[in-house]
Enzyme design. Structure first.
Site, PDB file in Angstrom:
ATOM      1  N   GLU A 285       0.885  -1.178   0.000  1.00 32.10           N
ATOM      2  CA  GLU A 285       0.000   0.000   0.000  1.00 32.10           C
ATOM      3  C   GLU A 285       0.913   1.216   0.000  1.00 32.10           C
ATOM      4  O   GLU A 285       1.604   1.471   0.979  1.00 32.10           O
ATOM      5  CB  GLU A 285      -0.888  -0.027   1.233  1.00 32.10           C
ATOM      6  CG  GLU A 285      -1.428  -1.439   1.457  1.00 32.10           C
ATOM      7  CD  GLU A 285      -2.788  -1.494   2.062  1.00 32.10           C
ATOM      8  OE1 GLU A 285      -3.499  -0.489   1.984  1.00 32.10           O
ATOM      9  OE2 GLU A 285      -3.128  -2.550   2.607  1.00 32.10           O
ATOM     10  N   CYS A 319      -2.174   9.481   3.711  1.00 36.29           N
ATOM     11  CA  CYS A 319      -1.912   8.997   2.354  1.00 36.29           C
ATOM     12  C   CYS A 319      -3.053   9.375   1.423  1.00 36.29           C
ATOM     13  O   CYS A 319      -2.872   9.545   0.224  1.00 36.29           O
ATOM     14  CB  CYS A 319      -1.692   7.490   2.362  1.00 36.29           C
ATOM     15  SG  CYS A 319      -2.822   6.643   3.447  1.00 36.29           S
TER      16      CYS A 319
HETATM   17  P1  NDP Z   1       8.586   4.896   4.162  1.00 39.42           P
HETATM   18  O1  NDP Z   1       8.399   4.157   2.893  1.00 39.42           O
HETATM   19  O2  NDP Z   1       9.728   5.797   4.283  1.00 39.42           O
HETATM   20  O3  NDP Z   1       8.727   3.850   5.380  1.00 39.42           O
HETATM   21  C1  NDP Z   1       7.762   2.846   5.607  1.00 39.42           C
HETATM   22  C2  NDP Z   1       8.419   1.735   6.414  1.00 39.42           C
HETATM   23  O4  NDP Z   1       9.400   1.076   5.608  1.00 39.42           O
HETATM   24  C3  NDP Z   1       9.161   2.236   7.637  1.00 39.42           C
HETATM   25  O5  NDP Z   1       9.014   1.312   8.672  1.00 39.42           O
HETATM   26  C4  NDP Z   1      10.578   2.296   7.135  1.00 39.42           C
HETATM   27  O6  NDP Z   1      11.563   2.302   8.136  1.00 39.42           O
HETATM   28  C5  NDP Z   1      10.632   1.052   6.305  1.00 39.42           C
HETATM   29  N1  NDP Z   1      11.723   1.018   5.335  1.00 39.42           N
HETATM   30  C6  NDP Z   1      12.482   2.046   4.878  1.00 39.42           C
HETATM   31  N2  NDP Z   1      13.358   1.592   3.956  1.00 39.42           N
HETATM   32  C7  NDP Z   1      13.157   0.271   3.832  1.00 39.42           C
HETATM   33  C8  NDP Z   1      13.731  -0.739   3.026  1.00 39.42           C
HETATM   34  N3  NDP Z   1      14.705  -0.473   2.167  1.00 39.42           N
HETATM   35  N4  NDP Z   1      13.241  -1.999   3.118  1.00 39.42           N
HETATM   36  C9  NDP Z   1      12.246  -2.287   3.983  1.00 39.42           C
HETATM   37  N5  NDP Z   1      11.668  -1.366   4.782  1.00 39.42           N
HETATM   38  C10 NDP Z   1      12.113  -0.101   4.706  1.00 39.42           C
HETATM   39  O7  NDP Z   1       7.215   5.652   4.450  1.00 39.42           O
HETATM   40  P2  NDP Z   1       6.833   6.625   5.651  1.00 39.42           P
HETATM   41  O8  NDP Z   1       6.968   5.898   6.948  1.00 39.42           O
HETATM   42  O9  NDP Z   1       7.533   7.918   5.496  1.00 39.42           O
HETATM   43  O10 NDP Z   1       5.267   6.833   5.404  1.00 39.42           O
HETATM   44  C11 NDP Z   1       4.761   7.763   4.501  1.00 39.42           C
HETATM   45  C12 NDP Z   1       4.452   7.108   3.166  1.00 39.42           C
HETATM   46  O11 NDP Z   1       3.528   6.039   3.345  1.00 39.42           O
HETATM   47  C13 NDP Z   1       3.797   8.048   2.169  1.00 39.42           C
HETATM   48  O12 NDP Z   1       4.331   7.803   0.895  1.00 39.42           O
HETATM   49  C14 NDP Z   1       2.330   7.641   2.220  1.00 39.42           C
HETATM   50  O13 NDP Z   1       1.599   7.950   1.053  1.00 39.42           O
HETATM   51  C15 NDP Z   1       2.449   6.163   2.420  1.00 39.42           C
HETATM   52  N6  NDP Z   1       1.238   5.610   3.008  1.00 39.42           N
HETATM   53  C16 NDP Z   1       0.394   4.870   2.209  1.00 39.42           C
HETATM   54  C17 NDP Z   1      -0.789   4.389   2.721  1.00 39.42           C
HETATM   55  C18 NDP Z   1      -1.733   3.560   1.898  1.00 39.42           C
HETATM   56  O14 NDP Z   1      -2.652   2.975   2.464  1.00 39.42           O
HETATM   57  N7  NDP Z   1      -1.552   3.459   0.593  1.00 39.42           N
HETATM   58  C19 NDP Z   1      -1.195   4.669   4.110  1.00 39.42           C
HETATM   59  C20 NDP Z   1      -0.200   5.422   4.863  1.00 39.42           C
HETATM   60  C21 NDP Z   1       0.957   5.875   4.316  1.00 39.42           C
HETATM   61  P3  NDP Z   1      12.073   3.746   8.682  1.00 39.42           P
HETATM   62  O15 NDP Z   1      10.928   4.344   9.375  1.00 39.42           O
HETATM   63  O16 NDP Z   1      13.181   3.436   9.572  1.00 39.42           O
HETATM   64  O17 NDP Z   1      12.511   4.515   7.463  1.00 39.42           O
END
Ligand code: NDP
Length: 521
Positions: A285, A319
């Protein structure tokens, strides 16, 4: 066990003085416990060695959680434990697992004010959004508990004499849940609950910005009766998530987050590593660039507040938030004037103040990103409104409306994830739909129009996962608006919808010859 039909958890009536007083008391209780100490939790083992710190985005010197940080060896240990525990958890009936989730929901319900207060502090979610997030987490637990019981009742297949056919849905095994910070309890809880309800064991990697909220989810599940080996917590940064999703023994990855990270995970999941015996299933997502179309006959009394709240509540960090408005040129000036007027008086302030409409963004890097896009908007277009000044402590960005941007501007095409809304003029609704169609993102979208034939036309054309007509485009409710994007915004799974649990199970068909050839029966 018979569960009452699912109903959404009611949000608080914040207009009541007694409810508001309850929030203040809950905040005082939470503040007295800060900073929370968050361990790496692998089964019964808990390791506290604070390396990761989450802070209050409105008061960055306030430490909310002091968290241990998972390592590569923790990933191995957590997955091994989850693998070892998976047969035991899977062997419980769907009803038994559902009972555990329902008890976890009750645990959260009893502490809902404190949970909301923690979100206010850790992620600067204003009270109404924080309360709604806790309600959504409760909803996910209750909804998936019921859904898993339904899924366990095998569907009817065609039966012919002498043959018995059966289709069963069985758990896939170990699920890695990797979550964002913007719905810090609801989203990780929802993905985890989906996996657990269907008999999988889970290793949860929350966002680095919200380990405190994640701890509460794990505590709720364990208090509800989910065994420690079925749910581990690995707080940490992106590298922990990357190691987890690549692990040989992870069979399902439930990820919610940004598009670049989601695409990287999908790529990693397609690599079969030595010893791997399953094709990994990815629930992805991802981000969006959500457009609201406003036709010439729209009711602006409805459209203006709908657009402003969708774009600016929680500082545009949902999001589903509105990022672009595509307005019919016949009413564009009027709409821009009215939206600009409404935005310039938005209340920007600390999340714990009930009057606050726009809190700070999550962290310094987010503020810098939003400010960068605002500069591009100023350079390439015109700023129609900017609600300044904003508090000078914390990661505040002035809510901004940009107009007259050239086609192809990054402000129009990239996910900014902050309080910056672009408004564009279009010739007509068809032109607006062409623009929406041309975007790679397709998460949410909106339409304000009165003519039923326009509504029919847009419904038929729009590619977005969640389309909202004549209302705001945020606030999807479990069971009412199954949520998730299409195209590069997600692989079509719908959180809080009837099909969601199917992504956590594998179907097995069984056919038995019942003729008993040559045997006396
Ligand atoms: P990120 O993609 O930066 O991070 C999401 C998670 O992935 C975090 O736990 C992060 O860790 C982890 N992560 C980062 N890099 C990696 C990697 N290489 N491999 C595996 N995991 C990794 O998103 P945000 O937390 O900043 O959230 C905001 C984003 O989420 C926006 O783009 C928003 O649109 C989207 N979103 C989408 C939703 C939907 O339902 N479609 C709902 C809510 C949000 P760490 O925190 O340490 O970076």
């Amino acid at each position: 066990m018979t569960l009452a039909p699912f109903a959404n958890e009611p949000t608080l009536e914040l207009r009541r003085a007694s409810v508001r007083a309850g929030l203040d008391e809950a905040m005082a209780r939470v503040d007295a416990t800060l900073p929370l100490r968050v361990p790496v939790m692998i089964g019964e083992d808990e390791r506290f060695d604070g390396q990761l710190v989450s802070t209050d985005p409105g008061e960055p010197e306030r430490v909310v959680a002091d968290s241990a940080q998972g390592s590569a060896s923790d990933v191995d240990a957590a997955v091994a434990l989850a693998r070892g525990g998976s047969l035991q958890w899977a062997s419980r009936t769907a009803e038994e697992r559902a009972q555990a989730l329902v008890r976890a929901a009750a645990w959260m319900r009893e502490r809902r004010l404190e949970l909301a207060a923690l979100e206010v502090r850790e992620c600067a979610k204003p009270w109404p959004e924080a309360d709604a997030d806790v309600c959504e987490a409760i909803d996910f637990l209750e909804y998936y508990a019921r859904g898993a019981i339904e899924l366990a009742a095998s569907p009817e297949l065609v039966q012919v004499p002498g043959e018995r056919n059966e289709l069963r849905y069985v758990p896939r095994g170990v699920a890695a849940v990797v979550a964002p910070w913007n719905f810090p309890i609801a989203i990780p809880c929802g993905m985890t609950a989906g996996a657990l309800a269907t008999g999988n064991t889970v290793v949860l990697k929350p966002a680095e910005q919200s380990p405190g909220c994640a701890l509460r989810i794990v505590q709720a599940l364990r208090a509800g009766g989910v065994p420690p080996e079925a749910i581990s917590l690995l707080p940490g940064e992106g590298d922990v998530g990357a190691a987890l999703v690549r692990h040989r023994d992870v069979q399902t990855i439930a990820f919610t987050g940004s598009q670049p990270v989601g695409l990287e995970i999908i790529r990693a999941a397609a690599e079969v590593v030595p010893g791997q015996r399953y094709l990994k299933q990815v629930v992805a997502e991802l981000g969006g660039k959500n457009c609201v179309i406003v036709d010439a006959d729209a009711d602006l009394d409805e459209a203006v507040p709908g657009i402003v709240s969708s774009a600016f509540i929680y500082a545009g960090q949902k999001c589903s938030a509105a990022a672009r408005v595509l307005v019919h040129e016949a009413i564009a000036d009027q709409l821009i004037d009215r939206v600009a007027g409404a935005v310039s008086v938005l209340d920007v302030g600390q999340a714990d103040q009930l009057a606050t409409e726009v809190p700070p963004v999550i962290e310094r890097a987010a503020k810098e990103r939003v400010d960068r896009y605002a500069q591009i908007a100023r350079r390439d277009g015109r700023i129609a409104a900017r609600a300044e000044p904003v508090p000078n402590r914390g990661w505040f960005c002035p809510p901004t409306v940009a107009v007259d941007l050239p086609a192809g501007s990054p402000v129009l095409e990239e996910e900014i994830f902050g309080p910056l809304l672009a408004i564009e003029r279009v010739r007509d609704v068809e032109h607006a739909c062409d623009i929406v169609d041309g975007l790679p993102f397709a998460l949410t979208g909106g339409l304000f129009a009165r003519d039923p034939s326009t509504v029919r036309y847009v419904r038929g054309r729009t590619p977005v996962g969640n389309l909202y007509i004549n209302r705001g485009i945020t606030g999807a409710m479990v069971g009412r608006q199954p949520f998730g994007g299409n195209r590069l915004s997600g692989n079509g799974t719908k959180a809080g919808g009837p099909d969601y649990l199917r992504h956590f199970v594998e179907p097995r068909a069984l056919t038995e010859n019942t003729m008993r050839h040559g045997l006396e029966v």
